[in-house]
Design a protein around this motif. Sequence first.
Motif, PDB file in Angstrom:
ATOM      1  N   TYR A 154       0.867  -1.166  -0.084  1.00 39.20           N
ATOM      2  CA  TYR A 154       0.047  -0.022  -0.119  1.00 39.20           C
ATOM      3  C   TYR A 154       1.005   1.183   0.100  1.00 39.20           C
ATOM      4  N   GLU A 157       1.729   2.964  -2.794  1.00 37.64           N
ATOM      5  CA  GLU A 157       1.399   3.841  -3.932  1.00 37.64           C
ATOM      6  C   GLU A 157      -0.123   4.297  -3.692  1.00 37.64           C
ATOM      7  N   GLY A 158      -0.693   5.077  -4.402  1.00 42.72           N
ATOM      8  CA  GLY A 158      -1.950   5.354  -4.562  1.00 42.72           C
ATOM      9  C   GLY A 158      -2.790   4.338  -5.310  1.00 42.72           C
ATOM     10  N   LEU A 186      -8.726   5.794 -10.553  1.00 40.37           N
ATOM     11  CA  LEU A 186      -8.763   7.249 -10.426  1.00 40.37           C
ATOM     12  C   LEU A 186      -9.686   7.703 -11.686  1.00 40.37           C
ATOM     13  N   ASN A 193     -17.510  12.028 -10.951  1.00 44.18           N
ATOM     14  CA  ASN A 193     -17.414  12.853  -9.816  1.00 44.18           C
ATOM     15  C   ASN A 193     -18.245  13.727  -9.614  1.00 44.18           C
ATOM     16  N   LEU A 236      -7.698   2.683  -3.591  1.00 47.61           N
ATOM     17  CA  LEU A 236      -7.430   3.726  -2.596  1.00 47.61           C
ATOM     18  C   LEU A 236      -7.495   3.153  -1.402  1.00 47.61           C
ATOM     19  N   LYS A 284     -19.974   9.149   1.614  1.00 42.68           N
ATOM     20  CA  LYS A 284     -19.624   9.123   0.336  1.00 42.68           C
ATOM     21  C   LYS A 284     -19.157   7.575  -0.086  1.00 42.68           C
ATOM     22  N   ALA A 336     -15.505  14.873  -5.418  1.00 46.77           N
ATOM     23  CA  ALA A 336     -14.872  15.631  -4.842  1.00 46.77           C
ATOM     24  C   ALA A 336     -14.628  16.781  -5.498  1.00 46.77           C
ATOM     25  N   HIS A 337     -13.923  17.965  -5.001  1.00 48.24           N
ATOM     26  CA  HIS A 337     -13.758  19.134  -5.837  1.00 48.24           C
ATOM     27  C   HIS A 337     -12.622  18.614  -6.783  1.00 48.24           C
ATOM     28  N   PRO A 338     -12.864  18.952  -8.199  1.00 45.76           N
ATOM     29  CA  PRO A 338     -11.853  18.557  -9.138  1.00 45.76           C
ATOM     30  C   PRO A 338     -10.324  18.736  -8.576  1.00 45.76           C
ATOM     31  N   LEU A 361      -9.229  15.814  -6.861  1.00 45.14           N
ATOM     32  CA  LEU A 361      -8.893  14.715  -7.504  1.00 45.14           C
ATOM     33  C   LEU A 361      -7.614  14.641  -8.177  1.00 45.14           C
ATOM     34  N   LEU A 367      -4.769  13.995  -6.294  1.00 40.57           N
ATOM     35  CA  LEU A 367      -4.513  12.695  -6.072  1.00 40.57           C
ATOM     36  C   LEU A 367      -3.815  11.896  -7.097  1.00 40.57           C
ATOM     37  N   ILE A 368      -4.207  12.398  -8.477  1.00 43.08           N
ATOM     38  CA  ILE A 368      -3.512  12.048  -9.398  1.00 43.08           C
ATOM     39  C   ILE A 368      -1.815  12.351  -9.318  1.00 43.08           C
ATOM     40  N   ASN A 406       0.161  10.054  -7.394  1.00 36.31           N
ATOM     41  CA  ASN A 406      -0.358   8.799  -7.205  1.00 36.31           C
ATOM     42  C   ASN A 406       0.714   7.795  -7.315  1.00 36.31           C
ATOM     43  N   LEU A 407       1.613   7.710  -8.065  1.00 35.75           N
ATOM     44  CA  LEU A 407       2.479   6.656  -8.167  1.00 35.75           C
ATOM     45  C   LEU A 407       3.899   6.727  -7.205  1.00 35.75           C
ATOM     46  N   GLU A 408       3.912   7.710  -6.617  1.00 36.81           N
ATOM     47  CA  GLU A 408       4.914   7.982  -5.611  1.00 36.81           C
ATOM     48  C   GLU A 408       4.786   7.030  -4.428  1.00 36.81           C
ATOM     49  N   ALA A 414     -14.202  17.327  -0.037  1.00 34.03           N
ATOM     50  CA  ALA A 414     -13.228  16.191  -0.120  1.00 34.03           C
ATOM     51  C   ALA A 414     -13.967  14.830  -0.453  1.00 34.03           C
ATOM     52  N   LEU A 415     -13.282  13.807  -0.829  1.00 34.44           N
ATOM     53  CA  LEU A 415     -13.881  12.281  -1.039  1.00 34.44           C
ATOM     54  C   LEU A 415     -14.363  11.969   0.236  1.00 34.44           C
ATOM     55  N   LYS A 468      -3.619   3.667   3.439  1.00 38.93           N
ATOM     56  CA  LYS A 468      -3.001   4.456   2.673  1.00 38.93           C
ATOM     57  C   LYS A 468      -3.510   5.983   3.157  1.00 38.93           C
ATOM     58  N   ARG A 504      -2.073   8.604   3.154  1.00 41.00           N
ATOM     59  CA  ARG A 504      -1.940   9.505   2.468  1.00 41.00           C
ATOM     60  C   ARG A 504      -3.147  10.205   1.724  1.00 41.00           C
ATOM     61  N   LEU A 505      -4.411   9.316   1.451  1.00 40.70           N
ATOM     62  CA  LEU A 505      -5.454   9.448   0.734  1.00 40.70           C
ATOM     63  C   LEU A 505      -6.297  10.797   1.316  1.00 40.70           C
TER      64      LEU A 505
END
Lengths: 341, 341, 341, 341
Positions: free
Chosen positions: C8, C10-11, C17, C24, C206, C235, D12-14, D17, D20-21, D24-26, D205-206, D235, D237-238
């Motif tokens: 876990y 990464e995202g 996504l 959304n 996620l 949500k 969520a507010h754009p 998102l 998050l994108i 995401n891969l870090e 937020a989500l 996660k 971080r989410l």
Amino acid sequence: MYSFKNDYSEGAHPRILNALIESNLEQDDGYGEDKYTLKAIELLKQRINSNNIDIHFFSGGTQTNLTAISAFLRPHEAVISANTGHVLVHETGAIEATGHKVISVEVKDGKLKPNDVKGALAAHTDEHMVKPKLVYISNPTEIGSIYTKSELEKLSNFCRENKLILFMDGARLGSALSSEENDMTLEDLGGLTDAFYIGGTKNGALLGEALVICKESLKEDFRFHMKQKGALLAKGRLIGIQFLELFSDNLYFDLAKHANKMADLLRKNISSMGYEFLVHSPSNQSFPILPNSIIEKLQEKYAFYLWSKIDENNSSVRLVTSWATKEEAVMEFIEDLKKLT
Amino acid sequence: MYSFKNDYSEGAHPRILNALIESNLEQDDGYGEDKYTLKAIELLKQRINSNNIDIHFFSGGTQTNLTAISAFLRPHEAVISANTGHVLVHETGAIEATGHKVISVEVKDGKLKPNDVKGALAAHTDEHMVKPKLVYISNPTEIGSIYTKSELEKLSNFCRENKLILFMDGARLGSALSSEENDMTLEDLGGLTDAFYIGGTKNGALLGEALVICKESLKEDFRFHMKQKGALLAKGRLIGIQFLELFSDNLYFDLAKHANKMADLLRKNISSMGYEFLVHSPSNQSFPILPNSIIEKLQEKYAFYLWSKIDENNSSVRLVTSWATKEEAVMEFIEDLKKLT
Amino acid sequence: MYSFKNDYSEGAHPRILNALIESNLEQDDGYGEDKYTLKAIELLKQRINSNNIDIHFFSGGTQTNLTAISAFLRPHEAVISANTGHVLVHETGAIEATGHKVISVEVKDGKLKPNDVKGALAAHTDEHMVKPKLVYISNPTEIGSIYTKSELEKLSNFCRENKLILFMDGARLGSALSSEENDMTLEDLGGLTDAFYIGGTKNGALLGEALVICKESLKEDFRFHMKQKGALLAKGRLIGIQFLELFSDNLYFDLAKHANKMADLLRKNISSMGYEFLVHSPSNQSFPILPNSIIEKLQEKYAFYLWSKIDENNSSVRLVTSWATKEEAVMEFIEDLKKLT
Amino acid sequence: MYSFKNDYSEGAHPRILNALIESNLEQDDGYGEDKYTLKAIELLKQRINSNNIDIHFFSGGTQTNLTAISAFLRPHEAVISANTGHVLVHETGAIEATGHKVISVEVKDGKLKPNDVKGALAAHTDEHMVKPKLVYISNPTEIGSIYTKSELEKLSNFCRENKLILFMDGARLGSALSSEENDMTLEDLGGLTDAFYIGGTKNGALLGEALVICKESLKEDFRFHMKQKGALLAKGRLIGIQFLELFSDNLYFDLAKHANKMADLLRKNISSMGYEFLVHSPSNQSFPILPNSIIEKLQEKYAFYLWSKIDENNSSVRLVTSWATKEEAVMEFIEDLKKLT
């Protein structure tokens, strides 16, 4: 059928019933605020030689353990117990039912040493695990062994250095403190533990345990916890009167000494017939190892618990003596065993 | 100072102490498996006229309530109680401590009717709220009123139609069933409730309540719950012997009748002096409304609780009588009140 | 520093996504009653090939375990877990906090067999001990081993014969079912367990776990328990959408296969260098035993957990791969290990 | 069908998102120990202008409430809540499930004043009742009213004088602090409460709420409690990323202002048509009283909750606006209502 099954087979010592009768028709306050209970508390404070302790009476050991431990701990904190600990297995998850894990530590003689506790601490490293906080010990232990003063001092020091609460279950405390091998007093316990209880049910009372809270921070609001757990008896005097009688002179320890003496008699004679014991127990419980065939014969005449299987042909049994155990019964048991041996 | 504070000011009825003495030195099994307890259970089954019930003995009311209710409910289920209900306010959150919400319903006379319960159900509509599941009533109620058979039948029917558990707290059940206005028997309760308890502590016992579980699905594994909550006394015989004595003839109801008679005497005389009562109570609790000045004078000689403020000059007080209340004390109280009036 | 610490790190998989972005701004109902969640439930029912199951989404594994287990058990009932079980040690007493004991059974490979459970049952004989009721297993286990269909069938039969609930923690279920050694399907699990969960968090989501309740009697009022434990997300669509995406084609299993493939690559190469493993693990966790000196060097460049001490000079480490693990990183790790060997 | 049912109908507010994108891969650490979460905490500390606070992220409001309250209280302590309080009725007994009673205080406007709390304290006099310890308030309240700084100061002072913990539920805190009638800042809350939370789920937020613990003694070991209640997301971080985005500039308050503006628009126009409101609410919830016939018509085109019955012909409804509410939708609703009026 004579019973060596436990130390609560009979009612109460006759002096206790007398005390109940004498006070019976006086009116007094409820919920442990009567004059007998207050006097019993004063008496116990003298015996423990401290005014900085709080004393509360309970109707049984499981109730004492669950009320005290749940009052002392925060939700994430856990109990450390020897694998023989009463709270670990024989209280139907009473501690877990209040939300706390009991961590088991494997020991041979029923006694926790600093190193045992250290191991449990080392295994709980972060917030993904419970936080060990209360060390639960029994004196005598569930298998009859007792703590020496030196052992308790070491454990007590370790607990204080590590901010652990040291709690002693004293369901059979009279027997421990009256043992020939004992070198501790109630006063010592007041100094070395954070809380302990003095068991009455198994030493001549109808029912009753006296919880002694030594550590200041554990005292606050304790009666709220008692009421919440159903432990505040309306006629609280029922227990106060009994402890008053038990400690007004040396009755409590006299009864325990008799129980121990009967156990010593059993052990000495059984030993002299060449039998071994499961564990060295200088208190009122004895665990001789006997051939299964002899155990079966004895069971026709005596009630006692089969404790553990030793090998194909031998098992250990538990023989418990009490204030009410008759010397003739013990001698008869010994004679019967001799005949069978 | 004579006390009308409660019905647990004295010890036990002398016959009960005698019974304890007579059986005192016999050996027997622990944890309620002794012959006295088993006999007491048989006797109660006869009185309730049912073999399809389970009976368990407890040391007090709060303990009975919390053990039974937590055993009967799943985690999301809640209790419905009148606003006067003992479990709602006077048990230090004992029910909540086992995880369950107690929903309060405002009533005038301490008694829940089907419509009261209906309202509570209607207010709990989905999974964002608890699910009301157990209806808790007391008989007599905490303010002395009692249920008629017709009232209990209606409530019982409503509960069955709505899959609710009906539980009756009988801390003072003797007084209710011995009231001149009562038209119910123990047998009726066995048929109309899912569980109820017969209070001993407030009717002549040293301690002890007998929980009767009528509904089959509530019986399973009940002793596990007792042990977990610290309610299984090692010397369980202590309670068994007392209930055996209370129900071996009509002692239980004779004691309650005496308590009620003393209360009737109080009420009749206080009423004849022109005083009103807070509530109609045909049991052993009375709530006369008296001028504050008179209350103060009475308190110099009698102990009783101030119950509620009525207006600037008047308050209601609570006078409780018991099996031990002396008629002379009642008459003296009445004479004193007359003088003050 | 490349991390093999866990699955876990990464995202989420990019398709997840995307799915969130696409939906959304649509308005929908809260608390898991939106169309995405409902569709995801239908899809999972198809995959498990059953309409007699209930499905609920959670935000994490501990939450799933504690909500399900506390909903399924009565207060005196306990969990049986392998000594490696996540609920036993690594959830901060979450199960005990809901009132239930977790009984530990010592096993070598992380898997419970009927005999292990039998032993735990035999040790709990009466109401002085908890009643073992729910068998908790993990697939893959916490040390990477997986159950075969035959093993699960035997355990399932044993549980049904003994009225035990069989619950499978599937935090890494994708990896188990995608293992080369696996012979089970989601449908098999639906038939053999009473409840299990399909982990999303550790396989590309996620966050999110899908609890599947198979046994009819465990389904009632389950959403009440979720809300009470704080598990009903406002949500709820957030999880529904993710599971919809994971199971709309084979994404869930494709991701798990990649994780397993990377683990196989690690194991094959490490093995070929002559190193042993702590345990046979055909899933996405690997436990090679390496010299401490080499471990220290590797830690300069790679993040992973030290698992256990083997002897003075060697330790086992845990290497976890995931859907996001890059083959180049694995190869580089292998090359580096080769150089150090 | 356009929905005014709640403020969590959309995703969520754009910008969230997007954040998050981008990340995401870090690879990063789990359980809220990642760099995003740590940054978000730093940012919030700056906003609250204090370094003496602890901040923890949760996935929802019920989870935040139950974890915080159960961590803060000892077993016998209780919560005081207004009768409208979310924890009292709408969290399925989540607080009671952790063992604590919630005491209800009847108020008109959803807000607790010192006198309300005083009354609850006065009603709990001894150990036969729970000990009120934590004052739970919501800002805005569940019916849309908000606390002024002066009101909160008075309540805060009262709590400190009486050793009560003041806890603010901020599920919609953005809306309260962005209200035209508001005179408080996050910094004020840090000084006046012992703990409060900043709601993300209902403000763009989500999912996610940020609990701020201000009082030193409440901070210890808090992450243990989170893990135990299933609140530590793997996660983490989410949530950290989302709060980082919400507070990196003024996004959080901009979104709340929009929601409030839409609510003001509704209220101003509905009011100008001559309709009354159930309660004065200067935040994003509005409670107009409308004729039942009109409500029925509106429900054909708009989704919203019927709140309460006013009389035979009129009811109050709840209209909730959010960051995502479109001005055109509001205007259309107003036009439709005008036509029906």
